[in-house]
Design a protein around this motif. Structure first.
Motif, mmCIF file in Angstrom:
data_model
loop_
_atom_site.group_PDB
_atom_site.id
_atom_site.type_symbol
_atom_site.label_atom_id
_atom_site.label_comp_id
_atom_site.label_asym_id
_atom_site.label_seq_id
_atom_site.Cartn_x
_atom_site.Cartn_y
_atom_site.Cartn_z
ATOM 1 N N LEU A 111 47.589 -84.416 79.131
ATOM 2 C CA LEU A 111 46.661 -85.407 79.645
ATOM 3 C C LEU A 111 47.075 -85.768 81.066
ATOM 4 O O LEU A 111 48.267 -85.798 81.389
ATOM 5 N N LEU A 112 46.115 -86.026 81.909
ATOM 6 C CA LEU A 112 46.371 -86.314 83.322
ATOM 7 C C LEU A 112 45.920 -87.726 83.643
ATOM 8 O O LEU A 112 44.779 -88.108 83.343
ATOM 9 N N CYS A 113 46.813 -88.499 84.262
ATOM 10 C CA CYS A 113 46.497 -89.883 84.599
ATOM 11 C C CYS A 113 46.696 -90.125 86.088
ATOM 12 O O CYS A 113 47.782 -90.518 86.536
ATOM 13 N N PRO A 114 45.657 -89.886 86.901
ATOM 14 C CA PRO A 114 45.732 -90.227 88.322
ATOM 15 C C PRO A 114 45.716 -91.733 88.499
ATOM 16 O O PRO A 114 45.006 -92.447 87.786
ATOM 17 N N MET A 115 46.512 -92.219 89.462
ATOM 18 C CA MET A 115 46.620 -93.650 89.706
ATOM 19 C C MET A 115 46.521 -93.938 91.199
ATOM 20 O O MET A 115 47.169 -93.267 92.011
ATOM 21 N N ILE A 116 45.741 -94.935 91.547
ATOM 22 C CA ILE A 116 45.664 -95.416 92.927
ATOM 23 C C ILE A 116 46.165 -96.855 92.943
ATOM 24 O O ILE A 116 45.757 -97.681 92.119
ATOM 25 N N ASP A 117 47.058 -97.147 93.867
ATOM 26 C CA ASP A 117 47.660 -98.475 93.968
ATOM 27 C C ASP A 117 46.594 -99.532 94.242
ATOM 28 O O ASP A 117 45.794 -99.398 95.166
ATOM 29 N N GLY A 161 49.797 -89.838 91.790
ATOM 30 C CA GLY A 161 49.040 -90.627 92.751
ATOM 31 C C GLY A 161 49.904 -91.744 93.303
ATOM 32 O O GLY A 161 51.026 -91.991 92.831
ATOM 33 N N ASP A 162 49.396 -92.461 94.318
ATOM 34 C CA ASP A 162 50.237 -93.467 94.975
ATOM 35 C C ASP A 162 50.475 -94.712 94.128
ATOM 36 O O ASP A 162 51.271 -95.576 94.496
ATOM 37 N N GLY A 163 49.810 -94.820 92.999
ATOM 38 C CA GLY A 163 50.066 -95.934 92.094
ATOM 39 C C GLY A 163 51.112 -95.621 91.039
ATOM 40 O O GLY A 163 51.593 -96.511 90.337
ATOM 41 N N ALA A 164 51.498 -94.352 90.921
ATOM 42 C CA ALA A 164 52.402 -93.949 89.843
ATOM 43 C C ALA A 164 53.842 -94.380 90.093
ATOM 44 O O ALA A 164 54.588 -94.623 89.141
ATOM 45 N N ALA A 165 54.253 -94.478 91.357
ATOM 46 C CA ALA A 165 55.652 -94.795 91.657
ATOM 47 C C ALA A 165 56.080 -96.140 91.078
ATOM 48 O O ALA A 165 57.177 -96.271 90.523
ATOM 49 N N ASP A 183 53.474 -85.361 95.870
ATOM 50 C CA ASP A 183 52.611 -86.447 96.345
ATOM 51 C C ASP A 183 51.154 -85.990 96.295
ATOM 52 O O ASP A 183 50.717 -85.187 97.116
ATOM 53 N N ILE A 184 50.418 -86.488 95.324
ATOM 54 C CA ILE A 184 49.007 -86.119 95.170
ATOM 55 C C ILE A 184 48.133 -87.218 95.754
ATOM 56 O O ILE A 184 48.174 -88.361 95.307
ATOM 57 N N LYS A 185 47.371 -86.869 96.760
ATOM 58 C CA LYS A 185 46.435 -87.805 97.390
ATOM 59 C C LYS A 185 45.005 -87.365 97.090
ATOM 60 O O LYS A 185 44.734 -86.184 96.849
ATOM 61 N N PRO A 186 44.047 -88.308 97.127
ATOM 62 C CA PRO A 186 42.642 -87.914 97.016
ATOM 63 C C PRO A 186 42.293 -86.898 98.099
ATOM 64 O O PRO A 186 42.763 -86.995 99.235
ATOM 65 N N SER A 187 41.486 -85.917 97.753
ATOM 66 C CA SER A 187 41.178 -84.847 98.705
ATOM 67 C C SER A 187 39.728 -84.420 98.614
ATOM 68 O O SER A 187 39.169 -84.274 97.514
ATOM 69 N N ALA A 188 39.131 -84.177 99.781
ATOM 70 C CA ALA A 188 37.763 -83.669 99.827
ATOM 71 C C ALA A 188 37.664 -82.257 99.258
ATOM 72 O O ALA A 188 36.580 -81.798 98.906
ATOM 73 N N ARG A 189 38.787 -81.570 99.151
ATOM 74 C CA ARG A 189 38.781 -80.214 98.598
ATOM 75 C C ARG A 189 38.287 -80.220 97.153
ATOM 76 O O ARG A 189 37.442 -79.406 96.768
#
Length: 231
Positions: A111-117, A161-165, A183-189
Motif C-alpha cells: 500500500l502506498l501512502c503519499p503525504m503532504i505537510d 512525501g514531505d509530510g512523511a518525515a 525524496d518524492i515530490k509532486p510532479s507534472a510527469r
C-alpha cells in the motif's frame, strides 16, 4: 493527443508535455516563489522543447490538490487562463494519486501512502494500492500513535512525501511501516500520465466553476497588534 501538465501543489512548480506515446518534455523547479515567477516560462519552454506551440496542445492538465493554498491557486488560475485563451478543455488530477504513481512500480503488492505537510502534526494523505486505486480517500490527518494502525496490522504501507518525515517517529515502531530514503515530490510527469487516461475517457472539468481541492479552509494568521510608541 498532446497534453500540457502543471503541478504547483507545493513550493516550486513542475511542467510536462505528453502525447499518446508518453513523456516528451518536462521541467521541475523547486525553489521559493518559482510557481508564480517561472511557471509561464517553463510551460512555453517545455512545449517548444517537444517541438510544438501552445496552440497545438489538446488539453491542459492541472494538479488539483491537496497542497499549498498559494501554489494551488497559481497553478489552477494559470491552467484556467490557458484553457480560455486557447479554447482547450481542462483536466484535474489528484496530487496524491499522482505521487503514488511514482513509487508503484518499485513496491508491488504494497500500500502506498503519499503525504503532504499541512503544518504542525497534520498531513494531507491518502492510501492507494499498487494499481493506483484508493484504499483510503484523501483526507487531512492529525497524526498520533494510532494513525493507520488498521492497515499496518496486516499490510506493508510505504509512507513518503514531505509530510512523511514528521510521521516517521510515530509510525516506525510498526514493522509494516516503510519509509524509503528518497525524496518524492509532486510532479507534472505523473499528473500527465493520469491526465492521458482522463483525456481518453473525456473526463473534463467545467473551466468556469472549477476550484482547487484545498481539503480544508484557509486559516490566515491573526494580525499583529501595532506596537506602542514610547514617548
Amino acid at each position: 493527443m498532446l497534453l500540457l501538465s502543471i503541478d504547483t501543489s507545493i513550493r516550486g512548480c513542475s511542467v510536462a508535455v505528453h502525447n499518446e506515446t508518453g513523456l516528451l518534455a518536462a521541467y521541475d523547479l523547486f525553489t521559493d516563489k518559482s510557481s508564480s515567477a517561472m511557471l509561464t516560462t517553463l510551460m512555453r519552454d517545455s512545449v517548444a522543447h517537444a517541438g510544438f506551440k501552445l496552440a497545438d496542445v489538446d488539453a491542459i492538465v492541472v494538479a488539483k490538490g491537496p497542497g499549498s493554498y498559494t501554489g494551488l491557486r497559481v497553478g489552477v488560475s494559470t491552467a484556467k487562463g490557458l484553457c480560455y485563451a486557447l479554447d482547450k478543455p481542462l483536466i484535474a488530477i489528484n496530487t496524491l494519486q499522482a505521487m503514488a504513481l511514482q513509487l508503484a512500480p518499485f513496491f508491488p503488492e504494497h500500500l502506498l501512502c503519499p503525504m503532504i505537510d499541512a503544518r504542525r502534526m497534520e498531513v494531507y494523505a491518502a492510501v492507494l494500492d499498487d494499481n493506483n486505486a484508493f484504499v483510503q480517500e484523501t483526507q487531512a490527518v492529525i497524526m498520533n500513535e494510532n494513525s493507520f494502525e488498521d492497515l499496518l496490522a496486516d499490510r506493508q504501507v510505504v509512507f513518503f512525501g514531505d509530510g512523511a518525515a514528521k510521521c516517521k517517529p510515530i509510525l516506525e515502531k510498526h514493522s509494516n511501516a516503510i519509509f524509503p530514503a528518497i525524496d518524492i515530490k509532486p510532479s507534472a510527469r505523473t499528473i500527465g500520465q493520469l491526465g492521458t487516461i482522463a483525456f481518453q475517457n473525456a473526463q473534463f472539468q467545467d473551466v468556469a466553476s472549477f476550484e482547487p481541492y484545498y481539503l480544508k479552509d484557509f486559516m490566515s494568521p491573526a494580525p499583529r497588534k501595532a506596537s506602542t510608541l514610547v514617548q
